[in-house]
Design a protein around this motif. Structure first.
Motif, PDB file in Angstrom:
ATOM      1  N   ASP A 437       0.833  -1.207   0.000  1.00  0.00           N
ATOM      2  CA  ASP A 437       0.000   0.000   0.000  1.00  0.00           C
ATOM      3  C   ASP A 437       0.869   1.258   0.000  1.00  0.00           C
ATOM      4  O   ASP A 437       0.536   2.259  -0.655  1.00  0.00           O
ATOM      5  N   ALA A 440       2.271   1.678  -3.530  1.00  0.00           N
ATOM      6  CA  ALA A 440       1.247   2.208  -4.446  1.00  0.00           C
ATOM      7  C   ALA A 440       0.943   3.671  -4.137  1.00  0.00           C
ATOM      8  O   ALA A 440       0.765   4.498  -5.051  1.00  0.00           O
ATOM      9  N   GLN A 443       3.282   5.947  -5.537  1.00  0.00           N
ATOM     10  CA  GLN A 443       3.281   5.782  -6.995  1.00  0.00           C
ATOM     11  C   GLN A 443       4.620   5.237  -7.516  1.00  0.00           C
ATOM     12  O   GLN A 443       5.061   5.549  -8.614  1.00  0.00           O
ATOM     13  N   ASP A 446       2.258   0.261  -9.398  1.00  0.00           N
ATOM     14  CA  ASP A 446       0.823   0.117  -9.181  1.00  0.00           C
ATOM     15  C   ASP A 446       0.576  -1.037  -8.224  1.00  0.00           C
ATOM     16  O   ASP A 446       1.423  -1.922  -8.050  1.00  0.00           O
ATOM     17  N   LEU A 447      -0.561  -1.024  -7.558  1.00  0.00           N
ATOM     18  CA  LEU A 447      -0.843  -1.989  -6.495  1.00  0.00           C
ATOM     19  C   LEU A 447      -0.813  -3.425  -6.998  1.00  0.00           C
ATOM     20  O   LEU A 447      -0.270  -4.321  -6.336  1.00  0.00           O
TER      21      LEU A 447
END
Length: 470
Positions: A437, A440, A443, A446-447
Protein backbone atom coordinates in the motif's frame (compact mmCIF):
# COMPACT_ATOMS: atom_id res chain seq x y z
CA UNK A 1 29.51 -67.98 46.79
CA UNK A 2 31.70 -70.84 45.61
CA UNK A 3 35.06 -70.16 44.00
CA UNK A 4 37.62 -71.94 41.88
CA UNK A 5 41.33 -71.09 42.02
CA UNK A 6 42.99 -70.08 38.78
CA UNK A 7 46.63 -69.17 38.28
CA UNK A 8 48.25 -66.59 36.02
CA UNK A 9 51.81 -65.24 35.88
CA UNK A 10 51.22 -63.31 39.10
CA UNK A 11 50.06 -66.38 41.00
CA UNK A 12 46.76 -67.90 42.18
CA UNK A 13 43.53 -65.92 42.42
CA UNK A 14 39.96 -66.85 43.36
CA UNK A 15 37.36 -66.76 40.60
CA UNK A 16 33.60 -67.30 41.15
CA UNK A 17 32.84 -70.89 40.20
CA UNK A 18 29.90 -69.77 38.07
CA UNK A 19 31.93 -67.26 36.05
CA UNK A 20 33.06 -67.96 32.52
CA UNK A 21 35.81 -65.36 32.89
CA UNK A 22 39.04 -66.23 34.63
CA UNK A 23 42.15 -64.98 36.40
CA UNK A 24 43.05 -62.04 34.19
CA UNK A 25 39.51 -60.70 34.30
CA UNK A 26 39.43 -61.14 38.07
CA UNK A 27 42.51 -58.95 38.42
CA UNK A 28 41.06 -56.37 36.01
CA UNK A 29 37.94 -56.15 38.16
CA UNK A 30 40.15 -55.39 41.15
CA UNK A 31 42.32 -52.89 39.31
CA UNK A 32 39.75 -50.95 37.30
CA UNK A 33 36.75 -50.17 39.48
CA UNK A 34 36.52 -46.83 37.70
CA UNK A 35 33.35 -45.96 35.79
CA UNK A 36 31.07 -48.78 36.83
CA UNK A 37 30.31 -49.29 33.13
CA UNK A 38 31.25 -52.77 31.87
CA UNK A 39 32.35 -53.57 28.33
CA UNK A 40 29.01 -55.37 27.93
CA UNK A 41 27.40 -51.91 27.79
CA UNK A 42 28.67 -51.88 24.20
CA UNK A 43 27.15 -54.99 22.57
CA UNK A 44 28.63 -54.11 19.18
CA UNK A 45 32.11 -54.47 20.71
CA UNK A 46 31.26 -57.77 22.42
CA UNK A 47 29.92 -59.20 19.16
CA UNK A 48 32.92 -57.89 17.23
CA UNK A 49 35.32 -59.61 19.64
CA UNK A 50 33.46 -62.87 19.06
CA UNK A 51 33.68 -62.37 15.30
CA UNK A 52 37.43 -61.83 15.45
CA UNK A 53 38.01 -64.87 17.69
CA UNK A 54 35.83 -67.06 15.48
CA UNK A 55 37.65 -65.95 12.33
CA UNK A 56 41.04 -66.50 13.95
CA UNK A 57 40.07 -69.99 15.09
CA UNK A 58 38.96 -70.87 11.58
CA UNK A 59 42.23 -69.57 10.14
CA UNK A 60 44.25 -71.56 12.67
CA UNK A 61 42.26 -74.67 11.81
CA UNK A 62 42.88 -74.19 8.11
CA UNK A 63 46.60 -73.85 8.84
CA UNK A 64 46.56 -77.05 10.86
CA UNK A 65 47.89 -75.41 14.04
CA UNK A 66 44.64 -75.87 15.97
CA UNK A 67 42.77 -79.17 16.11
CA UNK A 68 39.34 -79.30 14.54
CA UNK A 69 37.61 -80.20 17.80
CA UNK A 70 39.03 -77.06 19.42
CA UNK A 71 38.13 -74.96 16.37
CA UNK A 72 34.53 -76.20 16.51
CA UNK A 73 34.23 -75.60 20.24
CA UNK A 74 35.69 -72.09 20.03
CA UNK A 75 33.52 -71.12 17.09
CA UNK A 76 30.39 -72.55 18.75
CA UNK A 77 31.16 -70.45 21.81
CA UNK A 78 31.61 -67.38 19.62
CA UNK A 79 28.34 -68.09 17.85
CA UNK A 80 26.49 -68.08 21.16
CA UNK A 81 27.98 -64.66 21.97
CA UNK A 82 26.99 -63.39 18.54
CA UNK A 83 23.47 -64.58 19.29
CA UNK A 84 23.40 -62.35 22.35
CA UNK A 85 24.23 -64.88 25.05
CA UNK A 86 26.84 -64.44 27.82
CA UNK A 87 27.30 -60.70 27.29
CA UNK A 88 27.15 -60.19 31.05
CA UNK A 89 30.43 -62.09 31.29
CA UNK A 90 32.20 -59.21 29.55
CA UNK A 91 32.41 -57.36 32.83
CA UNK A 92 35.71 -55.45 32.86
CA UNK A 93 35.40 -51.68 33.13
CA UNK A 94 35.39 -49.65 29.93
CA UNK A 95 38.15 -47.51 31.46
CA UNK A 96 41.25 -49.67 31.85
CA UNK A 97 44.98 -49.54 31.48
CA UNK A 98 46.77 -51.98 29.21
CA UNK A 99 45.62 -50.90 25.73
CA UNK A 100 42.62 -53.23 25.81
CA UNK A 101 44.42 -56.30 27.16
CA UNK A 102 41.81 -56.76 29.90
CA UNK A 103 38.99 -56.72 27.36
CA UNK A 104 40.82 -59.13 25.06
CA UNK A 105 41.60 -61.50 27.93
CA UNK A 106 38.02 -61.31 29.18
CA UNK A 107 36.95 -62.47 25.71
CA UNK A 108 39.65 -65.16 25.60
CA UNK A 109 38.63 -66.54 29.00
CA UNK A 110 34.90 -66.50 28.39
CA UNK A 111 35.26 -68.19 25.01
CA UNK A 112 37.74 -70.73 26.41
CA UNK A 113 35.45 -71.75 29.27
CA UNK A 114 32.40 -71.97 27.04
CA UNK A 115 34.43 -74.11 24.63
CA UNK A 116 35.69 -76.31 27.48
CA UNK A 117 32.12 -77.14 28.46
CA UNK A 118 31.34 -78.09 24.88
CA UNK A 119 34.33 -80.44 24.97
CA UNK A 120 33.06 -82.00 28.18
CA UNK A 121 35.45 -80.30 30.59
CA UNK A 122 34.97 -77.93 33.52
CA UNK A 123 35.53 -74.22 33.65
CA UNK A 124 39.16 -73.40 34.32
CA UNK A 125 40.41 -76.78 33.07
CA UNK A 126 42.81 -75.04 30.71
CA UNK A 127 45.00 -78.08 30.11
CA UNK A 128 42.48 -79.06 27.43
CA UNK A 129 41.85 -75.65 25.88
CA UNK A 130 43.69 -72.52 26.96
CA UNK A 131 42.57 -68.85 26.68
CA UNK A 132 45.97 -67.73 25.33
CA UNK A 133 47.50 -70.80 23.71
CA UNK A 134 44.35 -71.67 21.76
CA UNK A 135 41.72 -68.89 21.73
CA UNK A 136 44.38 -66.18 21.31
CA UNK A 137 46.65 -68.20 19.03
CA UNK A 138 48.51 -66.16 16.38
CA UNK A 139 47.17 -63.00 17.99
CA UNK A 140 48.03 -60.10 20.24
CA UNK A 141 45.72 -57.66 21.98
CA UNK A 142 47.43 -55.07 19.79
CA UNK A 143 45.85 -56.41 16.61
CA UNK A 144 42.69 -58.20 17.78
CA UNK A 145 41.35 -55.40 19.97
CA UNK A 146 41.73 -52.59 17.40
CA UNK A 147 40.25 -54.86 14.72
CA UNK A 148 37.26 -55.67 16.91
CA UNK A 149 36.84 -52.00 17.76
CA UNK A 150 36.84 -51.04 14.10
CA UNK A 151 34.17 -53.66 13.36
CA UNK A 152 32.09 -52.44 16.30
CA UNK A 153 32.32 -48.82 15.21
CA UNK A 154 31.48 -49.72 11.62
CA UNK A 155 28.40 -51.67 12.69
CA UNK A 156 27.26 -48.92 15.03
CA UNK A 157 27.88 -46.17 12.49
CA UNK A 158 25.88 -48.04 9.85
CA UNK A 159 22.93 -48.24 12.25
CA UNK A 160 23.32 -44.56 13.07
CA UNK A 161 23.31 -43.70 9.37
CA UNK A 162 20.00 -45.54 8.99
CA UNK A 163 18.47 -43.53 11.84
CA UNK A 164 19.78 -40.26 10.41
CA UNK A 165 18.36 -41.09 6.99
CA UNK A 166 14.96 -41.74 8.52
CA UNK A 167 15.19 -38.43 10.39
CA UNK A 168 16.15 -36.64 7.17
CA UNK A 169 13.17 -38.19 5.38
CA UNK A 170 10.84 -37.08 8.17
CA UNK A 171 12.12 -33.50 7.92
CA UNK A 172 11.76 -33.57 4.13
CA UNK A 173 8.19 -34.82 4.50
CA UNK A 174 7.44 -31.84 6.72
CA UNK A 175 9.05 -29.68 4.07
CA UNK A 176 6.51 -30.93 1.57
CA UNK A 177 3.66 -30.55 4.06
CA UNK A 178 4.63 -26.96 4.83
CA UNK A 179 5.52 -25.94 1.26
CA UNK A 180 2.70 -23.41 1.11
CA UNK A 181 3.21 -21.92 4.57
CA UNK A 182 4.77 -18.47 4.18
CA UNK A 183 6.89 -16.85 6.87
CA UNK A 184 9.66 -14.32 7.29
CA UNK A 185 13.20 -15.73 7.35
CA UNK A 186 15.60 -14.28 9.88
CA UNK A 187 19.28 -13.47 9.84
CA UNK A 188 21.07 -12.54 13.05
CA UNK A 189 17.68 -12.99 14.77
CA UNK A 190 16.28 -10.02 12.81
CA UNK A 191 13.52 -10.16 10.21
CA UNK A 192 14.98 -10.72 6.74
CA UNK A 193 12.96 -11.81 3.70
CA UNK A 194 9.99 -14.06 2.94
CA UNK A 195 10.42 -17.79 2.59
CA UNK A 196 8.31 -20.84 3.31
CA UNK A 197 8.34 -23.05 6.35
CA UNK A 198 8.70 -25.91 3.90
CA UNK A 199 12.01 -24.53 2.67
CA UNK A 200 13.21 -24.29 6.26
CA UNK A 201 12.37 -27.93 6.98
CA UNK A 202 13.82 -29.17 3.69
CA UNK A 203 17.06 -27.45 4.68
CA UNK A 204 16.93 -29.37 7.97
CA UNK A 205 16.46 -32.62 6.06
CA UNK A 206 19.28 -31.97 3.63
CA UNK A 207 21.60 -31.06 6.49
CA UNK A 208 20.98 -34.38 8.24
CA UNK A 209 21.30 -36.26 4.96
CA UNK A 210 24.71 -34.69 4.30
CA UNK A 211 25.94 -35.79 7.71
CA UNK A 212 24.67 -39.29 7.05
CA UNK A 213 26.82 -39.40 3.91
CA UNK A 214 29.92 -38.19 5.76
CA UNK A 215 29.49 -40.87 8.44
CA UNK A 216 29.18 -43.56 5.77
CA UNK A 217 32.44 -42.33 4.24
CA UNK A 218 34.09 -42.67 7.66
CA UNK A 219 32.87 -46.26 7.91
CA UNK A 220 35.14 -47.23 5.02
CA UNK A 221 38.19 -46.22 7.06
CA UNK A 222 37.08 -48.61 9.81
CA UNK A 223 37.40 -51.57 7.46
CA UNK A 224 41.20 -51.36 7.20
CA UNK A 225 42.58 -53.69 9.88
CA UNK A 226 45.95 -54.59 11.38
CA UNK A 227 44.89 -58.15 12.19
CA UNK A 228 47.90 -60.44 11.77
CA UNK A 229 50.41 -57.75 12.76
CA UNK A 230 50.33 -59.04 16.36
CA UNK A 231 52.36 -56.95 18.84
CA UNK A 232 53.91 -54.15 16.77
CA UNK A 233 53.33 -55.08 13.13
CA UNK A 234 55.97 -57.73 12.51
CA UNK A 235 53.48 -60.58 12.79
CA UNK A 236 55.61 -62.33 15.41
CA UNK A 237 54.01 -65.60 16.65
CA UNK A 238 51.53 -65.62 13.74
CA UNK A 239 51.75 -68.42 11.18
CA UNK A 240 52.47 -67.71 7.52
CA UNK A 241 49.16 -67.23 5.76
CA UNK A 242 47.28 -66.46 8.98
CA UNK A 243 46.42 -62.84 8.11
CA UNK A 244 44.96 -63.64 4.71
CA UNK A 245 42.85 -66.53 6.04
CA UNK A 246 41.71 -64.65 9.14
CA UNK A 247 40.61 -61.57 7.20
CA UNK A 248 38.75 -63.69 4.64
CA UNK A 249 36.92 -65.46 7.46
CA UNK A 250 36.21 -62.18 9.23
CA UNK A 251 34.73 -60.64 6.08
CA UNK A 252 32.44 -63.64 5.74
CA UNK A 253 31.37 -63.64 9.40
CA UNK A 254 30.87 -59.89 9.71
CA UNK A 255 29.42 -59.23 6.28
CA UNK A 256 31.81 -56.29 5.98
CA UNK A 257 34.59 -56.00 3.35
CA UNK A 258 37.47 -55.79 5.83
CA UNK A 259 40.93 -55.49 4.34
CA UNK A 260 44.53 -55.56 5.49
CA UNK A 261 46.28 -52.28 6.21
CA UNK A 262 49.08 -51.46 3.79
CA UNK A 263 51.55 -50.83 6.63
CA UNK A 264 50.96 -52.97 9.70
CA UNK A 265 53.50 -51.00 11.75
CA UNK A 266 51.67 -47.76 11.14
CA UNK A 267 48.26 -49.37 11.54
CA UNK A 268 49.20 -50.75 14.97
CA UNK A 269 49.64 -47.29 16.50
CA UNK A 270 47.74 -44.95 14.20
CA UNK A 271 44.25 -43.92 15.34
CA UNK A 272 43.56 -41.39 12.60
CA UNK A 273 40.45 -43.30 11.51
CA UNK A 274 39.01 -42.97 15.01
CA UNK A 275 39.69 -39.23 15.00
CA UNK A 276 38.05 -38.88 11.61
CA UNK A 277 34.93 -40.77 12.69
CA UNK A 278 34.82 -38.74 15.89
CA UNK A 279 34.95 -35.54 13.86
CA UNK A 280 32.08 -36.68 11.66
CA UNK A 281 30.03 -37.61 14.73
CA UNK A 282 30.68 -34.18 16.21
CA UNK A 283 29.73 -32.52 12.94
CA UNK A 284 26.44 -34.43 12.85
CA UNK A 285 25.76 -33.76 16.51
CA UNK A 286 26.41 -30.03 16.37
CA UNK A 287 24.34 -29.52 13.23
CA UNK A 288 21.54 -31.58 14.74
CA UNK A 289 21.80 -29.47 17.88
CA UNK A 290 21.48 -26.32 15.75
CA UNK A 291 18.29 -27.73 14.23
CA UNK A 292 16.92 -28.54 17.68
CA UNK A 293 17.74 -25.04 18.91
CA UNK A 294 15.88 -23.65 15.90
CA UNK A 295 12.87 -25.83 16.67
CA UNK A 296 12.83 -24.60 20.26
CA UNK A 297 13.06 -21.00 19.08
CA UNK A 298 10.39 -21.37 16.39
CA UNK A 299 8.07 -22.98 18.95
CA UNK A 300 8.80 -20.45 21.69
CA UNK A 301 5.80 -18.96 23.44
CA UNK A 302 3.14 -20.08 22.89
CA UNK A 303 1.69 -16.61 23.49
CA UNK A 304 4.72 -14.36 23.83
CA UNK A 305 7.36 -15.98 21.66
CA UNK A 306 7.75 -16.68 17.97
CA UNK A 307 5.10 -19.38 18.06
CA UNK A 308 5.53 -20.26 14.37
CA UNK A 309 5.22 -23.99 14.97
CA UNK A 310 3.78 -26.19 17.68
CA UNK A 311 5.78 -29.15 18.96
CA UNK A 312 3.97 -32.24 20.28
CA UNK A 313 3.32 -31.97 24.01
CA UNK A 314 5.23 -34.80 25.69
CA UNK A 315 5.03 -34.07 29.41
CA UNK A 316 4.01 -31.47 31.94
CA UNK A 317 6.71 -28.83 31.95
CA UNK A 318 6.75 -27.45 35.44
CA UNK A 319 6.25 -28.34 39.07
CA UNK A 320 5.02 -24.80 39.77
CA UNK A 321 3.59 -23.30 36.56
CA UNK A 322 0.30 -24.96 35.54
CA UNK A 323 -0.14 -25.77 31.88
CA UNK A 324 3.47 -25.15 30.90
CA UNK A 325 4.88 -27.55 28.30
CA UNK A 326 8.56 -27.56 27.42
CA UNK A 327 10.41 -28.66 24.25
CA UNK A 328 11.94 -31.63 26.06
CA UNK A 329 12.84 -33.76 23.05
CA UNK A 330 14.95 -31.10 21.29
CA UNK A 331 16.49 -30.23 24.66
CA UNK A 332 17.55 -33.85 25.13
CA UNK A 333 19.16 -33.92 21.69
CA UNK A 334 21.00 -30.67 22.47
CA UNK A 335 22.53 -32.39 25.50
CA UNK A 336 23.54 -35.40 23.42
CA UNK A 337 25.42 -33.00 21.14
CA UNK A 338 27.24 -31.45 24.09
CA UNK A 339 28.38 -34.93 25.17
CA UNK A 340 29.50 -35.88 21.64
CA UNK A 341 31.55 -32.69 21.39
CA UNK A 342 33.22 -33.57 24.69
CA UNK A 343 33.85 -37.10 23.46
CA UNK A 344 35.65 -35.70 20.42
CA UNK A 345 38.00 -33.84 22.74
CA UNK A 346 38.63 -37.10 24.61
CA UNK A 347 39.47 -38.89 21.36
CA UNK A 348 41.81 -36.07 20.37
CA UNK A 349 43.69 -36.18 23.67
CA UNK A 350 43.91 -39.98 23.62
CA UNK A 351 45.24 -39.94 20.06
CA UNK A 352 47.82 -37.31 20.92
CA UNK A 353 49.19 -39.30 23.85
CA UNK A 354 49.96 -42.58 22.10
CA UNK A 355 53.66 -43.32 22.11
CA UNK A 356 55.94 -45.20 19.74
CA UNK A 357 54.50 -48.48 18.41
CA UNK A 358 51.15 -48.54 20.25
CA UNK A 359 48.41 -46.25 21.48
CA UNK A 360 47.49 -47.45 24.97
CA UNK A 361 44.37 -45.31 25.18
CA UNK A 362 42.05 -47.03 22.74
CA UNK A 363 39.73 -48.23 25.56
CA UNK A 364 38.56 -44.70 26.35
CA UNK A 365 38.27 -43.94 22.64
CA UNK A 366 36.20 -47.09 22.23
CA UNK A 367 33.87 -46.12 25.04
CA UNK A 368 33.21 -42.52 24.03
CA UNK A 369 32.87 -43.30 20.31
CA UNK A 370 30.46 -46.17 20.85
CA UNK A 371 28.53 -44.09 23.38
CA UNK A 372 28.35 -41.17 20.96
CA UNK A 373 27.07 -43.43 18.19
CA UNK A 374 24.48 -45.01 20.45
CA UNK A 375 23.28 -41.73 21.92
CA UNK A 376 23.08 -40.02 18.53
CA UNK A 377 21.08 -42.91 17.09
CA UNK A 378 18.68 -42.93 20.01
CA UNK A 379 18.42 -39.14 19.87
CA UNK A 380 17.67 -39.15 16.15
CA UNK A 381 14.95 -41.76 16.61
CA UNK A 382 13.44 -39.83 19.50
CA UNK A 383 13.53 -36.54 17.61
CA UNK A 384 11.85 -38.12 14.59
CA UNK A 385 9.07 -40.09 16.30
CA UNK A 386 8.36 -37.86 19.30
CA UNK A 387 8.86 -34.43 17.76
CA UNK A 388 9.33 -33.94 14.00
CA UNK A 389 6.49 -36.23 12.92
CA UNK A 390 4.01 -34.32 15.08
CA UNK A 391 5.01 -30.72 14.38
CA UNK A 392 2.21 -28.44 13.28
CA UNK A 393 2.48 -25.04 11.59
CA UNK A 394 0.62 -21.99 12.82
CA UNK A 395 -0.12 -21.11 9.21
CA UNK A 396 -2.62 -18.26 9.46
CA UNK A 397 -0.60 -16.37 12.05
CA UNK A 398 2.51 -16.72 9.86
CA UNK A 399 0.71 -15.38 6.78
CA UNK A 400 -0.67 -12.43 8.71
CA UNK A 401 2.75 -11.59 10.09
CA UNK A 402 4.41 -11.96 6.72
CA UNK A 403 1.95 -9.75 4.90
CA UNK A 404 2.47 -7.04 7.51
CA UNK A 405 6.26 -7.40 7.61
CA UNK A 406 8.57 -4.70 6.36
CA UNK A 407 10.82 -7.54 5.23
CA UNK A 408 8.80 -7.97 2.05
CA UNK A 409 10.20 -4.65 0.86
CA UNK A 410 13.37 -6.49 -0.15
CA UNK A 411 11.40 -8.21 -2.90
CA UNK A 412 10.74 -4.80 -4.46
CA UNK A 413 14.39 -3.74 -4.72
CA UNK A 414 14.76 -4.88 -8.38
CA UNK A 415 11.64 -2.87 -9.27
CA UNK A 416 12.03 0.37 -7.27
CA UNK A 417 15.67 0.39 -6.17
CA UNK A 418 17.36 -0.10 -2.82
CA UNK A 419 16.96 3.44 -1.48
CA UNK A 420 13.24 3.60 -2.22
CA UNK A 421 12.68 0.11 -0.78
CA UNK A 422 14.57 1.10 2.39
CA UNK A 423 12.36 4.17 2.80
CA UNK A 424 9.24 2.03 2.30
CA UNK A 425 10.44 -0.47 4.90
CA UNK A 426 11.15 2.28 7.40
CA UNK A 427 7.71 3.77 6.91
CA UNK A 428 6.03 0.37 7.20
CA UNK A 429 7.76 -0.20 10.53
CA UNK A 430 6.70 3.24 11.76
CA UNK A 431 3.12 3.24 10.55
CA UNK A 432 2.17 -0.42 10.49
CA UNK A 433 0.81 0.06 6.96
CA UNK A 434 1.30 -2.74 4.43
CA UNK A 435 4.36 -2.41 2.20
CA UNK A 436 2.38 -2.77 -1.03
CA UNK A 437 0.00 0.00 0.00
CA UNK A 438 2.89 2.37 0.76
CA UNK A 439 4.51 1.57 -2.60
CA UNK A 440 1.25 2.21 -4.45
CA UNK A 441 0.60 5.37 -2.44
CA UNK A 442 4.01 6.75 -3.37
CA UNK A 443 3.28 5.78 -7.00
CA UNK A 444 6.44 3.71 -7.11
CA UNK A 445 4.46 0.83 -8.58
CA UNK A 446 0.82 0.12 -9.18
CA UNK A 447 -0.84 -1.99 -6.50
CA UNK A 448 -1.41 -5.04 -8.73
CA UNK A 449 2.25 -5.21 -9.81
CA UNK A 450 3.52 -4.68 -6.28
CA UNK A 451 1.29 -7.46 -4.97
CA UNK A 452 2.46 -9.76 -7.75
CA UNK A 453 6.11 -9.26 -6.82
CA UNK A 454 5.46 -9.66 -3.10
CA UNK A 455 3.27 -12.73 -3.60
CA UNK A 456 6.04 -14.39 -5.63
CA UNK A 457 8.50 -13.69 -2.84
CA UNK A 458 6.08 -14.93 -0.19
CA UNK A 459 5.74 -18.17 -2.10
CA UNK A 460 9.43 -18.72 -1.49
CA UNK A 461 10.40 -18.31 -5.12
CA UNK A 462 12.47 -15.17 -4.88
CA UNK A 463 11.73 -12.02 -6.84
CA UNK A 464 10.17 -11.83 -10.28
CA UNK A 465 9.95 -8.54 -12.15
CA UNK A 466 6.45 -7.65 -13.38
CA UNK A 467 6.00 -8.96 -16.91
CA UNK A 468 9.09 -11.20 -16.78
CA UNK A 469 8.99 -14.71 -18.24
CA UNK A 470 9.35 -17.56 -15.71
Amino acid sequence: MEYRIETDTLGPIAVPASAYWGAHTARALQNFAISGIPVSAHPHLVRALAMVKSADARANGELGVLSQDKVRAIRQACQEILAGKHHGQFCVDVIQGGAGTSTNMDANEVIANLALEKLGHGRGDYGHLHPIDHVNKCQSTNDTYPTALRLALAAGALELAEELEQLASAAMAKGTQFSGVVKIGRTQLQDAVPMTLGQEFRAFGNTVREDCARILEAVDLMLECNLGGTAVGTGITAEDGFQRRALAALAEISGLPVRAADDLFQATWDVGAFMHLSGMLKRAAIRLSKICSDLRLLASGPQNGLGEISLPARQAGSSIMPGKVNPVIPEAVNQIAFAVAGADTTVTMAADNGQLQLNAFEPVMAHVLLQSIGWLGAGAASLRTLCIDGIEANSQMLRTRTEASAGVATALVPSIGYAAAAAVAKEALRSGEAVVDIVAGKQLMDLVSAKSVVDAAMAGGGTRMPGSVG
